[in-house]
Enzyme design. Sequence first.
Site, short mmCIF file in Angstrom:
data_model
loop_
_atom_site.label_atom_id
_atom_site.label_comp_id
_atom_site.label_asym_id
_atom_site.label_seq_id
_atom_site.Cartn_x
_atom_site.Cartn_y
_atom_site.Cartn_z
N LYS A 35 7.54 5.83 2.31
CA LYS A 35 8.24 4.54 2.99
C LYS A 35 8.89 3.94 1.71
CE LYS A 35 4.89 4.10 6.71
NZ LYS A 35 3.99 5.17 6.41
N CYS A 77 0.72 -1.26 0.06
CA CYS A 77 -0.17 0.00 -0.08
C CYS A 77 0.85 1.07 0.01
CB CYS A 77 -0.89 0.13 1.34
SG CYS A 77 -1.82 -1.53 1.57
N SER A 78 1.55 1.61 -1.30
CA SER A 78 2.70 2.32 -1.04
C SER A 78 2.41 3.74 -1.22
CB SER A 78 3.43 1.97 -2.43
OG SER A 78 2.93 2.04 -3.47
N ALA A 79 1.26 4.10 -1.92
CA ALA A 79 1.21 5.69 -1.91
C ALA A 79 1.11 6.68 -0.49
CB ALA A 79 -0.08 6.15 -2.89
N PRO A 80 1.69 7.75 -0.57
CA PRO A 80 2.40 8.52 -1.66
C PRO A 80 3.84 8.14 -2.10
CG PRO A 80 2.38 9.65 0.29
CD PRO A 80 1.63 8.60 0.71
N GLY A 81 4.28 7.28 -1.16
CA GLY A 81 5.77 6.84 -1.51
C GLY A 81 6.88 7.13 -0.66
N CYS A 134 -0.78 4.34 11.02
CA CYS A 134 -0.91 5.58 11.88
C CYS A 134 -1.95 5.98 12.91
CB CYS A 134 -0.28 6.58 10.81
SG CYS A 134 -1.87 6.97 9.41
N ASP A 166 -0.49 0.10 -5.44
CA ASP A 166 -1.44 0.87 -4.57
C ASP A 166 -2.82 0.51 -5.22
OD1 ASP A 166 -1.33 3.10 -2.45
OD2 ASP A 166 -3.03 3.78 -3.89
N ASP A 171 -5.78 -4.32 -6.05
CA ASP A 171 -6.36 -4.48 -4.72
C ASP A 171 -5.39 -5.35 -3.84
OD1 ASP A 171 -7.82 -5.04 -2.45
OD2 ASP A 171 -9.74 -4.87 -3.42
#
Length: 448
Positions: A268, A262-266, A382, A286, A313
């Site tokens: 990490k 689940c990478s966005a916005p990038g 978070c 994403d 997904d």
Amino acid sequence: MTKNGRQTAVEAVYRVNEEGAYSNLILNHLFKKYNLADQDRGLATELIYGSLRMRNHLDWILNQFADRRVNKMDKWTRNILRLGLYQIRFLDSIPDAVACNETVELAKDYQHSGAAGFVNGILRSILRSLDEIEFPQLKSNPVQHIRYKYSFPQWMVETWVKRYGVELTVDICSAFNQIPSKIIRQNRLKVTAEELQADLASVGIETEAISEIPQAFRVTNSSSLFQSNSFTAGYFQIQGLASIIAGHIMNPQPKDIVLDLCSAPGGKTTHLAELMANQGEIVANDLHEDKLELIERNCNRLGIRIVRTRAGDGRSLKFEKKFDRILVDAPCSGLGMIAKKPEIKWQKKPQDIDSLAELQLELLNNAGRFLKPKGELVYSTCTITHQENLEVINKFLAQNSDFELVDLSSWADKLGISSEFILEGSIQLLPTWQTNEGFFIAKLKKRV
């Protein structure tokens, strides 16, 4: 079109409070639309975030002086009153008479003379009785005291009091009401820490290295940060401190094959690439294809070449390969980000938590299928809700006997995180930690 700081602020808080907009996005939109001067930008930012942060506190006071309750008022009127009262209650730099008069002018601009008279009457009454305002007592009614004095929704306060007790809940709410520090992450691929600090200092941007957390710097005057040559050159990335910690705990090695589910916005994703010395491969996935461009732009700016983006997904994605390490930075309620995005207080509901926990477990279960034997998976959120964090991990472990939990106590000690934030071997940061954010990190290892 020209607007001043107060006009911009009332339009923004209206959009957030009444239409569910996001504070940072609407603020940037209105700043560009109205081309505000720096002084007006500063005032608008303070009024927007301050009034959102203290909304329950302000409404408690307004309800004691108005002849109709805030939730029954005209939508523009209640937001105008909140801005005026926030200035009176919290901004010593603005004289009360100025705050009152300017708020009445706002009512004339956005409403009518009757609304202006209503606003004027309430604010004048509050000014006459400002020292007499009382809140529910902490000792006899702790939930209502915290709800209104520190400005949080009742369900949130009840949840935290039950889990953490009254005293720690007060500390949590107080910490969430602080303005958070701006944190940047040094890009080791392009610059040393000393070179980054010197380059930013040359344009008047002061930085402080954060002890024990590599690559992390606190910025004390960040207004021109995005306009700096250092940003354009890719010397740093804006990133939360806890998020930087998650990358270090994942500890990817050069030539690893890594999945960021689940990478966005990038933020990490790019950190992992830097830790890998730009060697190996990262698949950055994403759900939303339109967000992949932002990841790619950040990679180009930072000089990262090993990231391959894809949209899908994460609950049902399939891969032909297995990965050495996987990051599941799961969609969550975001309650740990209240200091940065105070509207989260008012936009999230209790029922959101359970549905998010189900989603998070599905993401973990699918990701685990594609981890190599002896590979490691980091799960992070978070937020500070137990349902989205340790409960998800325990359910995953119960369903996947080939995984074990890695105790992060030694990592926490190495990164300057005290034992009070270790929860059954995982890290649960509360906003009482040093950057006013809540964050959860767990690490899992596949046995075979």
